[in-house]
Design a protein around this motif. Structure first.
Motif, PDB file in Angstrom:
ATOM      1  N   LYS A   1      32.885  23.535  57.616  1.00 38.14           N
ATOM      2  CA  LYS A   1      32.549  24.139  58.868  1.00 38.14           C
ATOM      3  C   LYS A   1      32.156  24.998  59.867  1.00 38.14           C
ATOM      4  CE  LYS A   1      36.561  20.511  60.235  1.00 38.14           C
ATOM      5  NZ  LYS A   1      37.248  20.102  59.723  1.00 38.14           N
ATOM      6  N   ASN A   2      32.513  25.820  58.320  1.00 34.90           N
ATOM      7  CA  ASN A   2      32.168  27.294  58.306  1.00 34.90           C
ATOM      8  C   ASN A   2      31.306  28.011  57.034  1.00 34.90           C
ATOM      9  OD1 ASN A   2      32.526  30.378  58.312  1.00 34.90           O
ATOM     10  ND2 ASN A   2      33.901  30.228  58.242  1.00 34.90           N
ATOM     11  N   PRO A   3      29.575  28.023  57.808  1.00 28.91           N
ATOM     12  CA  PRO A   3      28.836  27.721  56.832  1.00 28.91           C
ATOM     13  C   PRO A   3      28.773  29.688  55.212  1.00 28.91           C
ATOM     14  CG  PRO A   3      27.513  28.161  58.453  1.00 28.91           C
ATOM     15  CD  PRO A   3      29.268  27.849  58.394  1.00 28.91           C
ATOM     16  N   GLU A   4      29.783  30.547  56.747  1.00 31.18           N
ATOM     17  CA  GLU A   4      29.988  31.850  56.021  1.00 31.18           C
ATOM     18  C   GLU A   4      31.373  31.386  54.435  1.00 31.18           C
ATOM     19  OE1 GLU A   4      31.367  35.111  58.110  1.00 31.18           O
ATOM     20  OE2 GLU A   4      29.282  34.619  59.204  1.00 31.18           O
ATOM     21  N   ALA A   5      32.077  29.592  54.542  1.00 32.62           N
ATOM     22  CA  ALA A   5      33.240  29.671  53.742  1.00 32.62           C
ATOM     23  C   ALA A   5      32.737  29.204  52.039  1.00 32.62           C
ATOM     24  CB  ALA A   5      34.321  28.683  54.082  1.00 32.62           C
ATOM     25  N   LYS A   6      30.976  28.893  52.292  1.00 30.53           N
ATOM     26  CA  LYS A   6      30.236  28.340  51.483  1.00 30.53           C
ATOM     27  C   LYS A   6      30.283  29.646  49.770  1.00 30.53           C
ATOM     28  CE  LYS A   6      26.505  25.696  51.174  1.00 30.53           C
ATOM     29  NZ  LYS A   6      25.528  25.491  52.087  1.00 30.53           N
ATOM     30  N   LEU A   7      30.967  29.196  48.959  1.00 28.86           N
ATOM     31  CA  LEU A   7      31.550  29.911  47.731  1.00 28.86           C
ATOM     32  C   LEU A   7      30.350  28.840  46.424  1.00 28.86           C
ATOM     33  CD1 LEU A   7      34.824  31.173  47.914  1.00 28.86           C
ATOM     34  CD2 LEU A   7      32.581  33.022  48.164  1.00 28.86           C
ATOM     35  N   VAL A   8      29.465  30.011  45.345  1.00 29.02           N
ATOM     36  CA  VAL A   8      29.413  29.726  44.772  1.00 29.02           C
ATOM     37  C   VAL A   8      30.044  30.814  43.901  1.00 29.02           C
ATOM     38  CG1 VAL A   8      26.816  29.271  43.218  1.00 29.02           C
ATOM     39  CG2 VAL A   8      27.102  28.922  45.283  1.00 29.02           C
ATOM     40  N   CYS A   9      30.714  29.762  42.271  1.00 25.71           N
ATOM     41  CA  CYS A   9      31.236  30.672  41.649  1.00 25.71           C
ATOM     42  C   CYS A   9      30.957  30.415  39.781  1.00 25.71           C
ATOM     43  CB  CYS A   9      32.447  30.400  41.452  1.00 25.71           C
ATOM     44  SG  CYS A   9      33.262  31.223  43.223  1.00 25.71           S
ATOM     45  N   ALA A  10      29.779  31.119  39.499  1.00 28.18           N
ATOM     46  CA  ALA A  10      29.420  31.094  38.570  1.00 28.18           C
ATOM     47  C   ALA A  10      30.577  32.011  36.945  1.00 28.18           C
ATOM     48  CB  ALA A  10      27.699  31.075  38.599  1.00 28.18           C
ATOM     49  N   ASN A  11      30.343  31.262  36.273  1.00 23.96           N
ATOM     50  CA  ASN A  11      31.695  32.551  35.160  1.00 23.96           C
ATOM     51  C   ASN A  11      32.570  32.506  35.305  1.00 23.96           C
ATOM     52  OD1 ASN A  11      29.293  31.715  33.246  1.00 23.96           O
ATOM     53  ND2 ASN A  11      28.201  33.282  34.118  1.00 23.96           N
ATOM     54  N   PRO A  12      33.129  32.333  36.238  1.00 24.52           N
ATOM     55  CA  PRO A  12      34.992  32.743  37.420  1.00 24.52           C
ATOM     56  C   PRO A  12      35.757  32.996  36.154  1.00 24.52           C
ATOM     57  CG  PRO A  12      34.761  30.349  37.541  1.00 24.52           C
ATOM     58  CD  PRO A  12      33.216  30.487  37.387  1.00 24.52           C
ATOM     59  N   GLU A  13      36.164  33.970  36.457  1.00 27.25           N
ATOM     60  CA  GLU A  13      37.913  34.612  35.839  1.00 27.25           C
ATOM     61  C   GLU A  13      38.370  35.253  36.747  1.00 27.25           C
ATOM     62  OE1 GLU A  13      37.322  34.206  32.729  1.00 27.25           O
ATOM     63  OE2 GLU A  13      35.445  34.206  32.133  1.00 27.25           O
ATOM     64  N   ILE A  14      39.761  34.494  36.160  1.00 28.08           N
ATOM     65  CA  ILE A  14      40.682  35.566  37.155  1.00 28.08           C
ATOM     66  C   ILE A  14      40.843  36.531  36.486  1.00 28.08           C
ATOM     67  CG2 ILE A  14      43.478  34.375  38.056  1.00 28.08           C
ATOM     68  CD1 ILE A  14      43.099  31.824  37.873  1.00 28.08           C
ATOM     69  N   ILE A  15      41.171  37.631  37.436  1.00 27.13           N
ATOM     70  CA  ILE A  15      42.233  39.384  37.263  1.00 27.13           C
ATOM     71  C   ILE A  15      43.340  38.791  37.933  1.00 27.13           C
ATOM     72  CG2 ILE A  15      39.252  39.556  37.081  1.00 27.13           C
ATOM     73  CD1 ILE A  15      39.586  41.145  39.237  1.00 27.13           C
ATOM     74  N   HIS A  16      43.580  38.576  38.124  1.00 18.17           N
ATOM     75  CA  HIS A  16      45.065  39.142  39.272  1.00 18.17           C
ATOM     76  C   HIS A  16      44.859  37.979  40.266  1.00 18.17           C
ATOM     77  CE1 HIS A  16      47.770  41.235  40.771  1.00 18.17           C
ATOM     78  NE2 HIS A  16      48.049  41.177  42.413  1.00 18.17           N
ATOM     79  N   ALA A  17      46.180  37.264  39.546  1.00 19.52           N
ATOM     80  CA  ALA A  17      47.225  36.324  40.497  1.00 19.52           C
ATOM     81  C   ALA A  17      48.564  36.577  41.101  1.00 19.52           C
ATOM     82  CB  ALA A  17      47.140  35.024  40.065  1.00 19.52           C
ATOM     83  N   GLU A  18      48.927  36.440  42.203  1.00 20.27           N
ATOM     84  CA  GLU A  18      50.692  36.996  42.541  1.00 20.27           C
ATOM     85  C   GLU A  18      51.343  35.694  43.156  1.00 20.27           C
ATOM     86  OE1 GLU A  18      48.962  41.055  44.451  1.00 20.27           O
ATOM     87  OE2 GLU A  18      50.608  40.107  45.402  1.00 20.27           O
ATOM     88  N   GLY A  19      52.216  35.788  43.631  1.00 19.64           N
ATOM     89  CA  GLY A  19      53.511  34.864  44.633  1.00 19.64           C
ATOM     90  C   GLY A  19      53.322  33.278  43.309  1.00 19.64           C
ATOM     91  N   GLU A  20      53.932  32.398  44.625  1.00 19.61           N
ATOM     92  CA  GLU A  20      53.925  31.524  44.371  1.00 19.61           C
ATOM     93  C   GLU A  20      53.973  30.277  45.544  1.00 19.61           C
ATOM     94  OE1 GLU A  20      55.956  29.160  41.384  1.00 19.61           O
ATOM     95  OE2 GLU A  20      56.678  28.954  42.959  1.00 19.61           O
ATOM     96  N   GLN A  21      52.793  29.459  44.745  1.00 16.18           N
ATOM     97  CA  GLN A  21      52.928  27.836  46.179  1.00 16.18           C
ATOM     98  C   GLN A  21      52.867  27.036  45.653  1.00 16.18           C
ATOM     99  OE1 GLN A  21      48.869  27.087  47.934  1.00 16.18           O
ATOM    100  NE2 GLN A  21      48.177  28.216  46.493  1.00 16.18           N
ATOM    101  N   ARG A  22      53.864  25.418  46.200  1.00 15.98           N
ATOM    102  CA  ARG A  22      53.921  24.538  46.109  1.00 15.98           C
ATOM    103  C   ARG A  22      53.722  23.760  46.924  1.00 15.98           C
ATOM    104  NH1 ARG A  22      56.605  22.854  41.330  1.00 15.98           N
ATOM    105  NH2 ARG A  22      56.743  20.857  41.656  1.00 15.98           N
ATOM    106  N   GLU A  23      51.718  22.942  46.340  1.00 19.22           N
ATOM    107  CA  GLU A  23      51.755  22.120  47.672  1.00 19.22           C
ATOM    108  C   GLU A  23      51.029  20.709  46.949  1.00 19.22           C
ATOM    109  OE1 GLU A  23      51.942  22.762  50.664  1.00 19.22           O
ATOM    110  OE2 GLU A  23      52.435  24.396  51.094  1.00 19.22           O
TER     111      GLU A  23
END
Ligand code: NI
Length: 169
Positions: free
Chosen positions: A66-88
Motif C-alpha cells: 500500500k505504501n511504496p516507501e515501506a518497500k525495503l531491501v536488506c542485503a547482509n542485514p545484522e541486528i545491531i540493537h534490540a530492546e523491549g518485548e512483544q508477543r504476537e
C-alpha cells in the motif's frame, strides 16, 4: 517473475546463506522477482532461501504494497540493537497454514546494504521489528517454529508430515 515459495522440509530453508558481494543488474532483477513473489503470496517479508537461493538478502513491506516507501531491501542485514518485548502471532509463507505466538523485541535496529550496495541503518518498531527478526532468522537457516516449545513444534511437524503423506504439502 514470480517464483514458487519453498516449503518447510526443503534443506535450503535450514542452511545459513552467503553474503551478497555483487550489487549488479542480476541482483537488482532478483530483488524485483522477490518483491513480485512476496506480493503474489500476500506476504510482508520474503528471504532468498524461500525461493531456493542461499543468498543473504530479504525484502520486506509491512504495508502489504500500500505504501511504496515501506518497500525495503536488506542485503547482509545484522541486528545491531534490540530492546523491549512483544508477543504476537507469527506465520511464514514457507510454513503455510500454521501460526503461533512468538516473543520478539519491540524495537530492533538493523544495519544492511540496500539494492545498490549502500550501507544503511534502520530502527523498526512492532511489526517491522518482528519482520527484521523473522527474516534475519531465515538468512541464518532458522524458521519461526524453532522459537516454539518442543510440544508445539512437534505438533506442527506431525501435521506437516500428514499433509506430505496426503500429497498436500
Ligand atoms: Ni518466513
Amino acid at each position: 517473475m514470480i517464483h514458487p515459495i519453498v516449503k518447510y522440509g526443503d534443506p535450503v530453508l535450514e542452511t545459513p546463506t552467503k553474503r551478497v558481494e555483487n550489487f549488479d543488474a542480476d541482483f537488482q532483477k532478483l530483488v524485483e522477482d522477490m518483491f513480485e513473489s512476496m506480493y503474489a503470496a500476500s506476504g510482508v517479508g520474503l528471504a532468498a532461501p524461500q525461493i531456493g537461493l542461499g543468498l543473504r538478502v530479504t525484502v520486506i513491506d509491512v504495508s502489504n504494497g500500500k505504501n511504496p516507501e515501506a518497500k525495503l531491501v536488506c542485503a547482509n542485514p545484522e541486528i545491531i540493537h534490540a530492546e523491549g518485548e512483544q508477543r504476537e502471532e507469527e506465520g511464514c509463507l514457507s510454513v503455510p497454514g500454521f501460526r503461533a505466538h512468538v516473543a520478539r523485541p519491540q524495537y530492533v535496529t538493523i544495519r544492511a546494504h540496500d539494492v545498490t550496495g549502500k550501507e544503511f541503518e534502520m530502527r523498526g518498531e512492532g511489526l517491522l521489528a518482528r519482520a527484521f527478526c523473522h527474516e534475519i532468522d531465515h538468512l541464518n537457516g532458522v524458521l519461526f517454529i524453532t522459537h516454539l516449545s518442543m510440544l508445539k513444534r512437534d505438533m506442527i511437524k506431525r501435521k506437516i508430515r500428514k499433509l506430505k503423506k496426503a500429497g498436500e504439502w
